[in-house]
Scaffold this motif. Structure first.
Motif, PDB file in Angstrom:
ATOM      1  N   ARG A  82      -2.958 -12.804 -11.349  1.00 57.71           N
ATOM      2  CA  ARG A  82      -1.873 -12.281 -12.120  1.00 57.71           C
ATOM      3  C   ARG A  82      -1.930 -10.440 -11.138  1.00 57.71           C
ATOM      4  O   ARG A  82      -0.941  -9.908 -11.724  1.00 57.71           O
ATOM      5  N   TYR A  95      -3.326  -8.072  -9.910  1.00 58.07           N
ATOM      6  CA  TYR A  95      -3.882  -6.836 -10.098  1.00 58.07           C
ATOM      7  C   TYR A  95      -3.976  -6.294  -8.780  1.00 58.07           C
ATOM      8  O   TYR A  95      -3.535  -5.367  -8.978  1.00 58.07           O
ATOM      9  N   ARG A 108      -1.041  -5.270  -7.129  1.00 60.30           N
ATOM     10  CA  ARG A 108      -0.090  -4.326  -7.444  1.00 60.30           C
ATOM     11  C   ARG A 108      -0.923  -2.368  -7.176  1.00 60.30           C
ATOM     12  O   ARG A 108      -0.766  -1.254  -7.903  1.00 60.30           O
ATOM     13  N   GLN A 109      -2.363  -2.449  -7.473  1.00 55.76           N
ATOM     14  CA  GLN A 109      -3.543  -1.595  -6.775  1.00 55.76           C
ATOM     15  C   GLN A 109      -2.226  -0.877  -5.999  1.00 55.76           C
ATOM     16  O   GLN A 109      -3.123   0.725  -5.839  1.00 55.76           O
TER      17      GLN A 109
END
Lengths: 203, 124
Positions: B85, B87, B90-91
């Motif tokens: 995913r 995550y 993308r932070q």
């Protein structure tokens, strides 16, 4: 080499037998530098700036680097009266001679002064074209003070202390630049005012 | 006042913008704790602790593969991760102490630490 050297000495004695008591300096020569009136003027103003720098060194400072920068008053006045080129000469001569006087030539302190002076001269080169009806010496002084501190912080961060911790000091330096920039600008404006009134014969 | 005579209209503008500038600098630089180092964990154990002063990229092995962590200009991000995913990738950049990026599938995390910890964790 030695033969040649003594040969020259012989000739010297032969051609000038009774010269100044055995001639202390056989090859005495003088270098004559033709100093123009402008050179004299730059030297005089740089000397005044230097005097202010020395004076300022006697003022205790709560934080190293927070200084009134009184010499910038001279730079501002010279900029207003004689233009940027002369101001740059005066400012850089002051940095150089000041470092020789304080014995920190080519040390980090010297490069801090130099980078500050160079950046504020750069900013002044642009700021001097601001319409003088609206922007006086106070504005120029503030811009120069901010540029000065920016130049110094750049040297500190890029060369001396590459640590984010110095960011904590930036607000203090910036506040000092604003306050001292304003005060120096006011002093410079006051001086220029006096000069103008004197020129026109008004007390 | 006598001295105010020398301040021209534009000078007031300069003074005002200078004051705003100083206030902005104070608020932005004195509010958030700046980070000093990054703690990289893999599988719950500390993999490495690195200072943020040097730009570098670090490859951290996990059960799914290698996560790549970048340190640049005192900021840290996870540049790539084998997790599904993404995550943590993308932070984006982390710069304040207490910020953390977790790549759970690959069991890799990077956390920023300052001189003292104001928050247990920061997330936006």
């Amino acid at each position: 080499m030695q033969d040649r050297g003594s040969g020259i000495e012989d000739r010297e004695e032969a051609t000038a037998p009774n010269s100044v008591r055995g001639s202390i300096l056989p090859h005495q020569s003088s270098i004559l530098l033709n100093a123009t009136a402008e050179d004299h003027h730059i030297a005089r103003m740089a000397a005044v700036a230097l005097g202010l720098t020395v004076l300022e060194a006697a003022i205790p400072s709560p934080l190293p680097g927070v200084k009134p920068g009184l010499a910038n008053i001279v730079t501002l006045i010279v900029l207003a009266r004689y233009g940027w080129r002369t101001a740059a000469w005066v400012s850089l001569l002051r940095v150089l001679a000041g470092s020789l006087l304080f014995g920190n030539f080519l040390t980090p302190g010297f490069f801090l002064s130099l980078s500050g002076a160079l950046l504020s001269l750069l900013v002044l080169a642009f700021a001097q074209h601001l319409p003088s009806r609206w922007f006086g010496p106070v504005s120029l002084s503030i811009y120069a003070a901010f540029a000065h501190i920016a130049g110094q912080m750049a040297i500190v961060y890029l060369w001396l202390i590459p640590h984010a911790g110095i960011a904590y000091l930036i607000p203090i330096f910036a506040a000092a630049a604003l306050v001292f920039g304003t005060v120096n600008g006011l002093i410079a404006a006051r001086f220029m005012d006096n000069e103008e009134t004197k020129q026109f014969g008004v007390p | 006042m006598h001295a105010l005579r020398h301040i021209r209209p534009g000078d007031w503008l300069t003074l005002l913008s200078g004051s705003v500038c100083v206030m902005w600098l104070t608020l932005s630089l004195w509010s958030g704790e700046l980070a000093d180092k990054a703690v990289i964990r893999s599988g719950g154990k500390i993999f490495r602790e690195v200072p943020l002063s040097r730009d570098q990229s670090i490859e951290v092995p996990g059960p799914l593969g290698v996560s790549l962590i970048l340190i640049q200009h005192r900021k840290v991000r996870i540049a790539s991760d084998p997790g599904p995913r993404q995550y943590c990738v993308r932070q984006g950049w982390l710069e304040h102490a207490g910020e953390i990026a977790l790549c759970l599938p690959n069991q890799v995390s990077v956390e920023l630490l300052g001189s003292h910890k104001r928050y247990d964790s920061l997330n936006y």
